[in-house]
Design a protein around this motif. Structure first.
Motif, PDB file in Angstrom:
ATOM      1  N   ASP A 100       0.826  -1.211   0.000  1.00 44.33           N
ATOM      2  CA  ASP A 100       0.000   0.000   0.000  1.00 44.33           C
ATOM      3  C   ASP A 100       0.856   1.256   0.000  1.00 44.33           C
ATOM      4  OD1 ASP A 100       0.855  -0.725   2.568  1.00 44.33           O
ATOM      5  OD2 ASP A 100      -0.728   0.456   3.532  1.00 44.33           O
ATOM      6  N   VAL A 101       1.955   1.224   0.745  1.00 44.15           N
ATOM      7  CA  VAL A 101       2.845   2.389   0.788  1.00 44.15           C
ATOM      8  C   VAL A 101       3.590   2.536  -0.530  1.00 44.15           C
ATOM      9  CG1 VAL A 101       4.820   3.450   1.951  1.00 44.15           C
ATOM     10  CG2 VAL A 101       3.102   2.219   3.279  1.00 44.15           C
ATOM     11  N   SER A 102       3.999   1.401  -1.119  1.00 42.45           N
ATOM     12  CA  SER A 102       4.707   1.469  -2.399  1.00 42.45           C
ATOM     13  C   SER A 102       3.815   2.081  -3.480  1.00 42.45           C
ATOM     14  CB  SER A 102       5.188   0.080  -2.832  1.00 42.45           C
ATOM     15  OG  SER A 102       4.117  -0.741  -3.242  1.00 42.45           O
ATOM     16  N   VAL A 103       2.502   1.827  -3.397  1.00 43.64           N
ATOM     17  CA  VAL A 103       1.570   2.435  -4.349  1.00 43.64           C
ATOM     18  C   VAL A 103       1.482   3.943  -4.114  1.00 43.64           C
ATOM     19  CG1 VAL A 103      -0.850   2.568  -5.048  1.00 43.64           C
ATOM     20  CG2 VAL A 103       0.220   0.344  -4.691  1.00 43.64           C
ATOM     21  N   GLN A 104       1.448   4.346  -2.833  1.00 44.44           N
ATOM     22  CA  GLN A 104       1.409   5.773  -2.507  1.00 44.44           C
ATOM     23  C   GLN A 104       2.670   6.492  -2.996  1.00 44.44           C
ATOM     24  OE1 GLN A 104       0.231   5.088   1.846  1.00 44.44           O
ATOM     25  NE2 GLN A 104      -0.651   7.086   1.439  1.00 44.44           N
ATOM     26  N   LEU A 105       3.818   5.829  -2.836  1.00 48.47           N
ATOM     27  CA  LEU A 105       5.074   6.446  -3.258  1.00 48.47           C
ATOM     28  C   LEU A 105       5.198   6.493  -4.774  1.00 48.47           C
ATOM     29  CD1 LEU A 105       7.535   4.892  -0.654  1.00 48.47           C
ATOM     30  CD2 LEU A 105       6.633   7.217  -0.707  1.00 48.47           C
ATOM     31  N   SER A 106       4.486   5.587  -5.455  1.00 47.26           N
ATOM     32  CA  SER A 106       4.421   5.583  -6.916  1.00 47.26           C
ATOM     33  C   SER A 106       5.820   5.597  -7.532  1.00 47.26           C
ATOM     34  CB  SER A 106       3.579   6.782  -7.367  1.00 47.26           C
ATOM     35  OG  SER A 106       3.413   6.810  -8.758  1.00 47.26           O
ATOM     36  N   VAL A 107       6.051   6.534  -8.440  1.00 52.25           N
ATOM     37  CA  VAL A 107       7.317   6.571  -9.188  1.00 52.25           C
ATOM     38  C   VAL A 107       8.464   7.145  -8.370  1.00 52.25           C
ATOM     39  CG1 VAL A 107       6.124   6.806 -11.377  1.00 52.25           C
ATOM     40  CG2 VAL A 107       6.826   8.861 -10.154  1.00 52.25           C
ATOM     41  N   TYR A 108       8.170   7.685  -7.185  1.00 56.44           N
ATOM     42  CA  TYR A 108       9.204   8.415  -6.453  1.00 56.44           C
ATOM     43  C   TYR A 108      10.282   7.506  -5.875  1.00 56.44           C
ATOM     44  CZ  TYR A 108       6.164  12.347  -7.183  1.00 56.44           C
ATOM     45  OH  TYR A 108       5.394  13.311  -7.786  1.00 56.44           O
ATOM     46  N   VAL A 109       9.973   6.228  -5.673  1.00 60.26           N
ATOM     47  CA  VAL A 109      11.026   5.291  -5.264  1.00 60.26           C
ATOM     48  C   VAL A 109      12.026   5.136  -6.405  1.00 60.26           C
ATOM     49  CG1 VAL A 109      11.550   2.922  -4.600  1.00 60.26           C
ATOM     50  CG2 VAL A 109       9.546   4.062  -3.636  1.00 60.26           C
ATOM     51  N   GLY A 110      11.523   4.944  -7.614  1.00 60.53           N
ATOM     52  CA  GLY A 110      12.411   4.831  -8.766  1.00 60.53           C
ATOM     53  C   GLY A 110      13.239   6.075  -8.987  1.00 60.53           C
ATOM     54  N   LEU A 111      12.669   7.246  -8.667  1.00 57.84           N
ATOM     55  CA  LEU A 111      13.380   8.502  -8.874  1.00 57.84           C
ATOM     56  C   LEU A 111      14.475   8.744  -7.848  1.00 57.84           C
ATOM     57  CD1 LEU A 111      10.474  10.895  -9.944  1.00 57.84           C
ATOM     58  CD2 LEU A 111      12.283   9.937 -11.370  1.00 57.84           C
ATOM     59  N   ILE A 112      14.594   7.844  -6.864  1.00 56.69           N
ATOM     60  CA  ILE A 112      15.731   7.943  -5.935  1.00 56.69           C
ATOM     61  C   ILE A 112      17.043   7.865  -6.710  1.00 56.69           C
ATOM     62  CG2 ILE A 112      16.940   6.789  -4.031  1.00 56.69           C
ATOM     63  CD1 ILE A 112      14.237   5.912  -2.953  1.00 56.69           C
ATOM     64  N   ILE A 113      16.998   7.188  -7.862  1.00 58.20           N
ATOM     65  CA  ILE A 113      18.195   7.052  -8.699  1.00 58.20           C
ATOM     66  C   ILE A 113      18.784   8.422  -9.017  1.00 58.20           C
ATOM     67  CG2 ILE A 113      19.043   6.324 -10.976  1.00 58.20           C
ATOM     68  CD1 ILE A 113      16.888   4.126 -10.907  1.00 58.20           C
ATOM     69  N   THR A 114      17.929   9.411  -9.218  1.00 59.50           N
ATOM     70  CA  THR A 114      18.409  10.742  -9.587  1.00 59.50           C
ATOM     71  C   THR A 114      18.410  11.714  -8.406  1.00 59.50           C
ATOM     72  OG1 THR A 114      16.167  11.397 -10.278  1.00 59.50           O
ATOM     73  CG2 THR A 114      17.608  10.451 -11.963  1.00 59.50           C
ATOM     74  N   ASN A 115      18.207  11.198  -7.192  1.00 57.48           N
ATOM     75  CA  ASN A 115      18.193  12.070  -6.018  1.00 57.48           C
ATOM     76  C   ASN A 115      19.547  12.754  -5.867  1.00 57.48           C
ATOM     77  OD1 ASN A 115      18.376  12.973  -3.184  1.00 57.48           O
ATOM     78  ND2 ASN A 115      16.432  11.903  -2.950  1.00 57.48           N
ATOM     79  N   CYS A 116      19.533  14.081  -5.831  1.00 54.62           N
ATOM     80  CA  CYS A 116      20.793  14.823  -5.816  1.00 54.62           C
ATOM     81  C   CYS A 116      21.565  14.638  -4.513  1.00 54.62           C
ATOM     82  CB  CYS A 116      20.546  16.306  -6.092  1.00 54.62           C
ATOM     83  SG  CYS A 116      19.135  16.999  -5.227  1.00 54.62           S
ATOM     84  N   ILE A 117      20.891  14.284  -3.420  1.00 54.47           N
ATOM     85  CA  ILE A 117      21.604  13.992  -2.172  1.00 54.47           C
ATOM     86  C   ILE A 117      22.491  12.776  -2.387  1.00 54.47           C
ATOM     87  CG2 ILE A 117      21.368  13.264   0.235  1.00 54.47           C
ATOM     88  CD1 ILE A 117      18.659  14.699   0.267  1.00 54.47           C
ATOM     89  N   LEU A 118      21.894  11.731  -2.930  1.00 52.04           N
ATOM     90  CA  LEU A 118      22.601  10.471  -3.120  1.00 52.04           C
ATOM     91  C   LEU A 118      23.774  10.619  -4.084  1.00 52.04           C
ATOM     92  CD1 LEU A 118      20.783   7.101  -3.400  1.00 52.04           C
ATOM     93  CD2 LEU A 118      22.731   7.570  -4.844  1.00 52.04           C
ATOM     94  N   MET A 119      23.519  11.198  -5.242  1.00 45.65           N
ATOM     95  CA  MET A 119      24.580  11.358  -6.232  1.00 45.65           C
ATOM     96  C   MET A 119      25.673  12.295  -5.726  1.00 45.65           C
ATOM     97  SD  MET A 119      23.734   9.279  -8.522  1.00 45.65           S
ATOM     98  CE  MET A 119      25.096   9.672  -9.631  1.00 45.65           C
ATOM     99  N   GLY A 120      25.264  13.296  -4.960  1.00 46.83           N
ATOM    100  CA  GLY A 120      26.241  14.224  -4.408  1.00 46.83           C
ATOM    101  C   GLY A 120      27.184  13.563  -3.419  1.00 46.83           C
ATOM    102  N   ARG A 121      26.641  12.687  -2.577  1.00 46.70           N
ATOM    103  CA  ARG A 121      27.488  12.008  -1.585  1.00 46.70           C
ATOM    104  C   ARG A 121      28.431  11.014  -2.259  1.00 46.70           C
ATOM    105  NH1 ARG A 121      28.134  15.565   1.149  1.00 46.70           N
ATOM    106  NH2 ARG A 121      29.425  14.208   2.461  1.00 46.70           N
ATOM    107  N   LEU A 122      27.959  10.361  -3.295  1.00 38.62           N
ATOM    108  CA  LEU A 122      28.830   9.424  -4.013  1.00 38.62           C
ATOM    109  C   LEU A 122      30.024  10.166  -4.614  1.00 38.62           C
ATOM    110  CD1 LEU A 122      26.260   7.161  -5.902  1.00 38.62           C
ATOM    111  CD2 LEU A 122      27.562   6.608  -3.849  1.00 38.62           C
ATOM    112  N   GLU A 123      29.738  11.276  -5.258  1.00 40.35           N
ATOM    113  CA  GLU A 123      30.786  12.015  -5.958  1.00 40.35           C
ATOM    114  C   GLU A 123      31.698  12.764  -4.983  1.00 40.35           C
ATOM    115  OE1 GLU A 123      32.738  13.304  -9.519  1.00 40.35           O
ATOM    116  OE2 GLU A 123      31.384  11.654  -9.000  1.00 40.35           O
TER     117      GLU A 123
END
Length: 210
Positions: free
Chosen positions: A97-120
């Motif tokens: 039920d929560v995954s449905v609420q989050l919809s595409v936003y879980v997939g968009l974690i791939i482009t989350n600038c926090i995540l990519m910024g910490r990696l780089e």
């Protein structure tokens, strides 16, 4: 180096307050607006980002010396995409039920600038353990803001917390009371205003932050 040396403690603790990814670095705002209409999806999103950020930092740090510089962003995206796929499938299996609420936003974690910024900025320059702690710290720092905004929006917008009614029916104007659910709280625009208020309060409390 000790597991919890001063440097490692700072990597874990600083993103919770003094270097918060949303309140200080102003990163990850889009998802903060999109998934905070209720508290439960906000918590799940925050934990998902924390897990993905921590383990992607760890993996990239482990292999950083073998990554050709010209394709480092591609490799980082592949690692993140694999982790996002795993987390997305776990959410669908256990909290559908929560995954449905989050919809595409879980997939968009791939482009989350926090995540990519910490990696780089961090994982490519530091050892695995500090990088893992940095990922946890930044993920939790992000999650704290989501939880605050999600709590306020759900309470004032729906009168509930975790779907449980907090505001009694007798308080509602329909029943002769003085309380009226604020429908604006469920709109993304109000999430932006609340995030701005959190940033303002954070800067007011931490006056030394430039």
């Amino acid at each position: 180096m000790a597991l919890f040396s001063k440097q490692n403690r700072e990597a874990l603790v600083n993103p919770l307050n003094l270097d918060n990814p949303i309140a200080v670095q102003v990163l990850g705002i889009c998802s903060a607006l999109a998934v905070t209409s209720q508290l439960k999806p906000a918590i799940v999103m925050g934990l998902s980002v924390t897990v993905i950020t921590a383990f992607s930092n760890l993996i990239i740090s482990l292999i950083r010396k073998t990554i050709p510089n010209r394709i480092r962003i591609i490799i980082q995206l592949v690692v993140v995409a694999a982790l996002v796929t795993i987390v997305s499938n776990i959410l669908k299996a256990y909290v559908y039920d929560v995954s449905v609420q989050l919809s595409v936003y879980v997939g968009l974690i791939i482009t989350n600038c926090i995540l990519m910024g910490r990696l780089e900025a961090y994982a490519m320059q530091n050892a695995p353990w500090p990088s893992f702690l940095d990922g946890i710290g930044n993920g939790l720092g992000y999650a704290i803001i989501l939880v605050i905004v999600g709590f306020v929006r759900e309470l004032l917008g729906f009168g509930t917390i975790f779907g449980l009614q907090i505001v009694p029916d007798s308080w509602l104007m329909d029943n002769g009371g003085l309380y009226l659910h604020n429908g604006m709280m469920t709109m993304p625009a109000m999430a932006l205003i609340l995030v701005a208020c959190v940033i303002w309060a954070h800067r007011a409390y931490n006056k030394d932050i430039e």
